[in-house]
Design a protein around this motif. Structure first.
Motif, PDB file in Angstrom:
ATOM      1  N   THR A  41       0.834  -1.201   0.000  1.00 23.40           N
ATOM      2  CA  THR A  41       0.000   0.000   0.000  1.00 23.40           C
ATOM      3  C   THR A  41       0.865   1.245   0.000  1.00 23.40           C
ATOM      4  O   THR A  41       1.843   1.335   0.750  1.00 23.40           O
ATOM      5  CB  THR A  41      -0.921   0.031   1.241  1.00 23.40           C
ATOM      6  OG1 THR A  41      -1.793  -1.104   1.218  1.00 23.40           O
ATOM      7  CG2 THR A  41      -1.767   1.293   1.264  1.00 23.40           C
ATOM      8  N   LEU A  49      -3.385   4.906  -2.232  1.00 23.01           N
ATOM      9  CA  LEU A  49      -4.345   5.649  -1.428  1.00 23.01           C
ATOM     10  C   LEU A  49      -3.860   7.084  -1.241  1.00 23.01           C
ATOM     11  O   LEU A  49      -2.662   7.347  -1.190  1.00 23.01           O
ATOM     12  CB  LEU A  49      -4.523   5.000  -0.052  1.00 23.01           C
ATOM     13  CG  LEU A  49      -4.918   3.529   0.013  1.00 23.01           C
ATOM     14  CD1 LEU A  49      -5.003   3.079   1.474  1.00 23.01           C
ATOM     15  CD2 LEU A  49      -6.233   3.284  -0.698  1.00 23.01           C
ATOM     16  N   GLU A  82      -7.869   5.076  -4.610  1.00 17.10           N
ATOM     17  CA  GLU A  82      -8.913   5.578  -3.718  1.00 17.10           C
ATOM     18  C   GLU A  82      -8.418   6.858  -3.064  1.00 17.10           C
ATOM     19  O   GLU A  82      -7.225   6.987  -2.744  1.00 17.10           O
ATOM     20  CB  GLU A  82      -9.269   4.552  -2.644  1.00 17.10           C
ATOM     21  CG  GLU A  82      -9.873   3.263  -3.185  1.00 17.10           C
ATOM     22  CD  GLU A  82     -10.284   2.327  -2.072  1.00 17.10           C
ATOM     23  OE1 GLU A  82     -11.359   2.554  -1.469  1.00 17.10           O
ATOM     24  OE2 GLU A  82      -9.528   1.386  -1.795  1.00 17.10           O
ATOM     25  N   TRP A 140     -10.708   7.300   7.899  1.00 17.02           N
ATOM     26  CA  TRP A 140     -10.669   6.712   6.553  1.00 17.02           C
ATOM     27  C   TRP A 140      -9.395   5.899   6.367  1.00 17.02           C
ATOM     28  O   TRP A 140      -9.415   4.776   5.845  1.00 17.02           O
ATOM     29  CB  TRP A 140     -10.757   7.810   5.498  1.00 17.02           C
ATOM     30  CG  TRP A 140     -10.851   7.308   4.088  1.00 17.02           C
ATOM     31  CD1 TRP A 140     -11.991   6.962   3.412  1.00 17.02           C
ATOM     32  CD2 TRP A 140      -9.769   7.122   3.164  1.00 17.02           C
ATOM     33  NE1 TRP A 140     -11.685   6.562   2.129  1.00 17.02           N
ATOM     34  CE2 TRP A 140     -10.333   6.651   1.945  1.00 17.02           C
ATOM     35  CE3 TRP A 140      -8.391   7.309   3.237  1.00 17.02           C
ATOM     36  CZ2 TRP A 140      -9.559   6.363   0.831  1.00 17.02           C
ATOM     37  CZ3 TRP A 140      -7.617   7.014   2.125  1.00 17.02           C
ATOM     38  CH2 TRP A 140      -8.187   6.551   0.933  1.00 17.02           C
ATOM     39  N   ASP A 186      -9.556   2.713   8.367  1.00 16.97           N
ATOM     40  CA  ASP A 186     -10.474   1.775   7.731  1.00 16.97           C
ATOM     41  C   ASP A 186      -9.831   1.098   6.522  1.00 16.97           C
ATOM     42  O   ASP A 186      -9.924  -0.126   6.356  1.00 16.97           O
ATOM     43  CB  ASP A 186     -11.753   2.509   7.320  1.00 16.97           C
ATOM     44  CG  ASP A 186     -12.757   1.595   6.625  1.00 16.97           C
ATOM     45  OD1 ASP A 186     -13.225   0.631   7.264  1.00 16.97           O
ATOM     46  OD2 ASP A 186     -13.032   1.820   5.437  1.00 16.97           O
ATOM     47  N   LYS A 187      -9.153   1.896   5.690  1.00 13.61           N
ATOM     48  CA  LYS A 187      -8.543   1.325   4.485  1.00 13.61           C
ATOM     49  C   LYS A 187      -7.394   0.398   4.820  1.00 13.61           C
ATOM     50  O   LYS A 187      -7.197  -0.640   4.180  1.00 13.61           O
ATOM     51  CB  LYS A 187      -8.079   2.446   3.558  1.00 13.61           C
ATOM     52  CG  LYS A 187      -9.206   3.255   2.951  1.00 13.61           C
ATOM     53  CD  LYS A 187     -10.170   2.371   2.160  1.00 13.61           C
ATOM     54  CE  LYS A 187     -11.385   3.138   1.672  1.00 13.61           C
ATOM     55  NZ  LYS A 187     -12.332   2.253   0.954  1.00 13.61           N
ATOM     56  N   ASP A 226      -8.125  -3.135   5.745  1.00 15.55           N
ATOM     57  CA  ASP A 226      -8.458  -4.053   4.662  1.00 15.55           C
ATOM     58  C   ASP A 226      -7.265  -4.902   4.253  1.00 15.55           C
ATOM     59  O   ASP A 226      -7.410  -5.851   3.479  1.00 15.55           O
ATOM     60  CB  ASP A 226      -8.942  -3.279   3.429  1.00 15.55           C
ATOM     61  CG  ASP A 226     -10.253  -2.556   3.692  1.00 15.55           C
ATOM     62  OD1 ASP A 226     -10.953  -2.956   4.645  1.00 15.55           O
ATOM     63  OD2 ASP A 226     -10.563  -1.603   2.962  1.00 15.55           O
TER      64      ASP A 226
END
Length: 440
Positions: A188, A278, A412, A432, A435-436, A439
């Motif tokens: 990520t 992100l 995103e 946010w 939360d991401k 995942d």
């Protein structure tokens, strides 16, 4: 034929009076602050001591990483690498940690505390010279990524990113690693209000930094007012830049450092291709900016032997007045052509007008101190030409995210509910991100 965005400066002599005497110069210098302009205060001094500190050598730059292990561990297992951003001089990593770990809601732990509770090891990447070339500091980020892979126990993918310019540095570093066929093992990528398509500091304020710097020089060995604005990092990040107070010409292609960097990044594929991408923006996503009237006077300072007037950037047009300045017999007036009214657009804010007004002790309304520094269209990596800026900076990006997500180079993106200060940690953005990352 289309006209590229430009600035024009007229220099003249006052019709009456005399030039400044040494005594008047000294008196004027005493009223003008010589501190470096446009720096950002990322946070208060931090008290959290890192579990480990890494020296990060690059061929052209050096830095340091502060490592904070998660879940009470004594080793690296789930690395979250986060790079410092645009500023002058060396990074202050304890302050950076403190900024991103400050509670954003009463009774709620800070973002970094919550990440550590979820098993993430925080690795903050700092630079000895934040103001140097992005490519140079990308070598420091690269060294941190390599070290994290070496130190990590297990095979948990890395999370890599940064705040402000730190997001651009790590974006470049990851893309360069892929181009060199090296496995960065990053799952990520996360940018926090990073100027993917460029940042904005009003042109009239850039000119004033150069102009008043000469009237109030810094002490020997200390940076002066315009040192950040003339730095390689500023030239590479700012969409519009001027090299001095007298410059007339195009503003989006003034520095080859920016045009070369944009071209080099494009050659690397613009973004790394393997991680999930992100990003968060401190600006609103619904197209609502700050109520700063384009072309209106932000502050007007008059002294016996000097003056300065700064206007909010007018909305395009031809030879639109943006302000001027004078000292003694020297007078300058500036206009711009086809430069958009970026001060009031949605985006992460910087108190640029306030900083310059304070430096010369000019009166300014509290409502006028801050304007957009990283427009939301830039922080969200909307697809448009980063040199031509062929985009409406007031677009409703929330609609685009839902209707046409391929218009963004990030997979995103999240926007704040207000146009908050650049790099600010709000509950909306922090939740946010949490939360991401859950995942993964």
């Amino acid at each position: 034929m289309a006209v590229n965005p430009r600035i024009d400066v007229s220099t003249s002599l006052a019709t009456s009076g005399t030039d400044l005497t040494p005594e008047e110069l000294a008196e004027l210098a005493a009223t003008i602050a010589s501190d470096i302009l446009f720096t950002t205060d990322i946070g208060l001094p931090g008290e959290r001591v890192p579990d480990e500190t890494w020296h990060l050598p690059g061929e052209r730059a050096h830095g340091t990483a502060a490592v904070y292990y998660g879940n009470g561990r004594t080793h690296l297992e789930k690395p979250f690498l986060f790079a410092d951003g645009f500023n002058y001089g060396p990074s202050d990593l304890p302050a950076l940690f403190n900024h991103f770990n400050a509670p954003y809601e009463s009774g709620r732990p800070g973002l970094f505390d919550q990440l550590q509770a979820r098993g993430y090891d925080i690795v903050l990447i700092g630079f000895d010279e934040r103001h140097t070339h992005i490519q140079h500091n990308a070598e420091v980020a690269r060294a941190a990524i390599v070290r994290a892979i070496q130190e990590r126990v297990g095979t948990e993918p890395l999370t890599v990113g940064g705040v402000s310019m730190g997001g651009i540095i790590t974006r470049y570093a990851l893309a360069k690693l892929e181009n060199d066929s090296l496995d960065h093992q990053t799952g990520t990528y996360l940018s926090w209000d990073s100027p993917h398509n460029g940042a904005w500091i009003p042109l009239i304020l850039q000119q004033m930094a150069y102009f008043f710097e000469k009237l109030s020089p810094a002490k020997p060995g200390e940076p002066s007012q315009a040192d950040l604005i003339r730095s390689p990092a500023a030239q590479q990040l700012l969409w519009a830049w001027v090299p001095d107070a007298k410059y007339s010409g195009e503003v989006a292609t003034t520095s080859e450092l920016r045009t070369d960097f944009v071209r080099e990044l494009a050659d690397l594929g613009n973004f790394p291709q393997r991680p999930r991408l992100l990003g968060v923006a401190n600006g609103r996503g619904d197209g609502t900016g700050r109520p700063l009237p384009a072309g209106e006077i932000a502050f007007d300072w008059q002294a016996l032997v000097a003056s300065a007037t700064a206007r909010f950037q007018p909305d395009r047009g031809t030879e639109q007045r943006i302000g001027g300045m004078h000292a003694g017999l020297s007078m300058r007036r500036s206009t711009t052509t086809e430069v958009p009214a970026l001060d009031g657009v949605p985006g992460g804010t910087l108190d640029s007008f306030g900083k310059v007004a304070d430096a010369i002790k000019a009166k300014i309304s509290e409502d006028y101190r801050s304007g957009a520094f990283v427009p939301a269209v830039s922080a969200s990596a909307l697809v448009y030409d980063p040199i031509k800026w062929d985009v409406d900076p007031n677009l409703n990006l929330l609609d685009l995210v839902g209707q046409d997500p391929e218009r963004f180079l990030l997979n995103e993106v999240a926007f704040d509910t207000e146009n908050t200060e650049h790099s600010a940690v709000s509950g909306v953005l922090a939740e946010w991100v949490l939360d991401k990352l859950s995942d993964n």
